[in-house]
Design an enzyme around this catalytic site. Structure first.
Site, short mmCIF file in Angstrom:
data_model
loop_
_atom_site.label_atom_id
_atom_site.label_comp_id
_atom_site.label_asym_id
_atom_site.label_seq_id
_atom_site.Cartn_x
_atom_site.Cartn_y
_atom_site.Cartn_z
N ASP A 77 0.87 -1.17 0.00
CA ASP A 77 0.00 0.00 0.00
C ASP A 77 0.91 1.23 0.00
OD1 ASP A 77 -2.20 1.98 1.22
OD2 ASP A 77 -3.26 0.17 0.56
N ASP A 78 0.46 2.31 0.59
CA ASP A 78 1.24 3.55 0.58
C ASP A 78 2.61 3.33 1.26
OD1 ASP A 78 1.85 6.21 0.20
OD2 ASP A 78 0.02 6.97 1.15
N LYS A 153 -3.90 -0.69 -6.70
CA LYS A 153 -4.87 0.12 -5.96
C LYS A 153 -4.52 1.58 -6.21
CE LYS A 153 -6.05 1.29 -1.13
NZ LYS A 153 -5.88 0.85 0.28
N ASP A 155 -5.36 5.20 -5.18
CA ASP A 155 -6.02 6.02 -4.16
C ASP A 155 -6.32 7.41 -4.74
OD1 ASP A 155 -7.03 6.69 -1.66
OD2 ASP A 155 -5.31 5.88 -0.58
N SER A 187 -10.29 3.78 -5.77
CA SER A 187 -10.85 4.43 -4.58
C SER A 187 -11.84 5.53 -4.95
CB SER A 187 -9.72 5.03 -3.74
OG SER A 187 -8.79 4.04 -3.39
N ARG A 212 -13.63 0.87 -3.78
CA ARG A 212 -14.00 1.23 -2.42
C ARG A 212 -15.19 2.18 -2.46
NH1 ARG A 212 -10.13 1.68 1.27
NH2 ARG A 212 -11.81 2.57 2.49
N ASP A 216 -12.13 3.99 5.33
CA ASP A 216 -11.12 2.97 5.64
C ASP A 216 -11.56 2.15 6.85
OD1 ASP A 216 -9.57 4.07 3.67
OD2 ASP A 216 -7.93 4.68 5.00
#
Ligand SMILES: *[C@@H]1O[C@H](CO)[C@@H](O)[C@H](O)[C@H]1NC(C)=O
Ligand SMILES: *[C@@H]1O[C@H](CO)[C@@H](O)[C@H](O)[C@H]1NC(C)=O
Ligand SMILES: *[C@@H]1O[C@H](CO)[C@@H](O)[C@H](O)[C@H]1NC(C)=O
Ligand SMILES: *[C@@H]1O[C@H](CO)[C@@H](O)[C@H](O)[C@H]1NC(C)=O
Ligand SMILES: *[C@@H]1O[C@H](CO)[C@@H](O)[C@H](O)[C@H]1NC(C)=O
Length: 403
Positions: A77-78, A153, A155, A187, A212, A216
């Protein structure tokens, strides 16, 4: 003539992203909820976002049975990247935490028979302040493909949300143009919801494999019930949006973390399976109690989650404070995943007939308790039965027509 027009309209209406991926909801592991943006490998070498951590999780997935029941993706992820792009304008991994680079990490994950996911951000910077993809979408799509990435993913921090309807589909095109099938997790609708911009789920499903919709998740029952409540309120919009290749994503599975108990863990797996949701665990697979491992690896629940028809279930009955009945139609005629969900902190009993939740088959149904792995047996549709649902928990059945 009318019939033909309707057919054409329907065909257009159900056109979704065609990259061959996510025919059933993706399963795997995602670093974020458990490990966040822990970049301090000096003080916390075993838990910082690093190639060492990701490799260890891939090993556990293979050696502890997760891969065998369907978990497949291992996702960053990030906070994986360097703070700067390289001289060619490409993203690059943090050199201290990922000394071998992402391509080499992806090779390792592939060598274990798994797939690798990465994270990017549609805006100028990621949520944690690393380089964003705005103005670099095509370069980043190609970089990810060159590295052998299998899932992205994307964001939406630090961006202009009103441009997402145009910008995310651009990334879909760039990913497609690489020629590498890359599962696309968006997202975008969550940002539109938060900005009170109308969400067009047809457009979302045309461009994203999963997306999403809501806040979160974190490692708490309050967070899980908040997400379930949102899905409950918006089910008339969410249910038609889902199907093979395109699914709503209520966020990560937190089973095995510290903040939820066994009932709540079963509840999350059950509800996410009714939702036809991705099962992306965020936990420490090196250190997980057997009871939670068994819940994560419950093949009968996973079978409902992975049903090939890909239909999302919905709430069909609410009774008193806290108890809801949810049903997911399965691939075979009149077969169902059935969940009785109790959000309250004490056990609750619901009296109901199968008829009142929509079961119609005159010969009745067979029920199997798939959390305890016990045959309940035959139930007629009219008689009322009592079901006692555990505190902050569920009962979950597989129901099929009697012979
Ligand atoms: C690109 O899109 C076309 C048309 O939708 C599809 O047939 C093809 O499989 C896609 N390729 C990739 C790599 O996603
Ligand atoms: C956001 O994008 C819209 C549409 O392109 C534009 O009209 C608006 O000015 C932008 N807002 C900001 C703050 O840049
Ligand atoms: C939603 O997107 C679809 C697919 O692009 C489009 O056909 C439809 O007109 C859009 N609906 C609205 C209300 O904008
Ligand atoms: C977890 O999520 C819940 C519900 O959104 C929120 O109330 C709570 O503050 C969050 N906890 C943490 C530690 O972020
Ligand atoms: C269900 O519970 C109610 C209320 O406690 C009771 O009166 C009834 O007999 C029970 N029904 C069955 C089938 O056990």
């Amino acid at each position: 003539m009318l019939a033909i027009t309707l057919l054409v309209l329907c065909a257009v209406g159900t056109q979704a992203l065609d990259n061959g991926l996510a025919r059933t909801p993706p399963m795997g592991w995602l670093i974020w909820e458990r490990f966040r943006c822990n970049t301090n490998c000096k003080l916390d070498p075993n838990n910082c976002v690093s190639e060492k951590l990701v490799k260890e999780m891939a090993d556990r997935m293979v050696e502890d049975g997760y891969k065998d029941v369907g978990y497949e993706y291992v996702n960053l992820d990030d906070c994986w990247s360097d703070k700067e792009r390289d001289a060619q304008g490409r993203l690059q991994a943090d050199p201290d935490r990922f000394p071998s680079g992402i391509k080499s990490l992806a090779d390792y994950i592939h060598s274990r028979g798994l797939k690798m996911g990465i994270y990017g951000d549609y805006g100028t910077k990621t949520c944690a302040g690393y380089p964003g993809s705005l103005g670099h979408l095509q370069t980043d799509a190609q970089t990810f493909a060159d590295w052998g990435i299998d899932m992205l993913k994307l964001d939406g921090c630090n961006s202009n949300v009103t441009t997402m309807k145009k910008g995310y589909p651009e990334m879909t095109k760039y990913l497609n143009a690489t020629g590498r099938p890359i599962l696309f997790s968006c997202s975008w609708p969550d940002y539109e919801r938060a900005a009170k911009i109308p969400i067009n789920y047809t457009l979302v499903a045309d461009n994203c494999n999963i997306w999403r919709n809501y806040d979160d998740i974190n490692d708490s029952w309050g967070s899980i019930t908040g997400i379930i409540d949102y899905y409950d309120k918006t089910q008339d919009t969410l249910v038609p949006a889902a199907g093979p290749g395109h699914f709503n994503d209520p966020d990560m599975i937190v089973v095995g973390d510290q903040g939820i108990n066994v009932n709540q863990a079963n509840a999350q797996m059950a509800m996410w399976s009714i939702f036809a949701a991705p099962l992306l665990m965020s936990n420490d697979l090196r250190n997980i109690q057997p009871v939670y491992r068994d819940i994560l690896q419950n093949k009968e629940v996973i079978r409902i989650n992975q049903d090939p028809a890909g239909k999302m279930g919905k709430r069909v009955l609410t009774r008193g404070p806290g108890i809801e009945v949810w049903l997911r139609p399965l691939n075979l005629w009149d077969e169902w995943g059935l969940v009785l969900y109790n959000s309250a902190a004490k056990p609750g009993t619901i009296s109901m007939s199968l008829k009142e939740i929509g079961f119609t088959y005159g010969l009745g149904y067979e029920l199997r308790d798939i959390l305890s792995h016990v045959e309940i047996g035959h139930r007629e549709i009219y008689p009322v039965y009592n079901y006692t649902v555990p505190a902050t928990g569920v009962l979950m059945y597989y129901a099929y027509p009697s012979e």
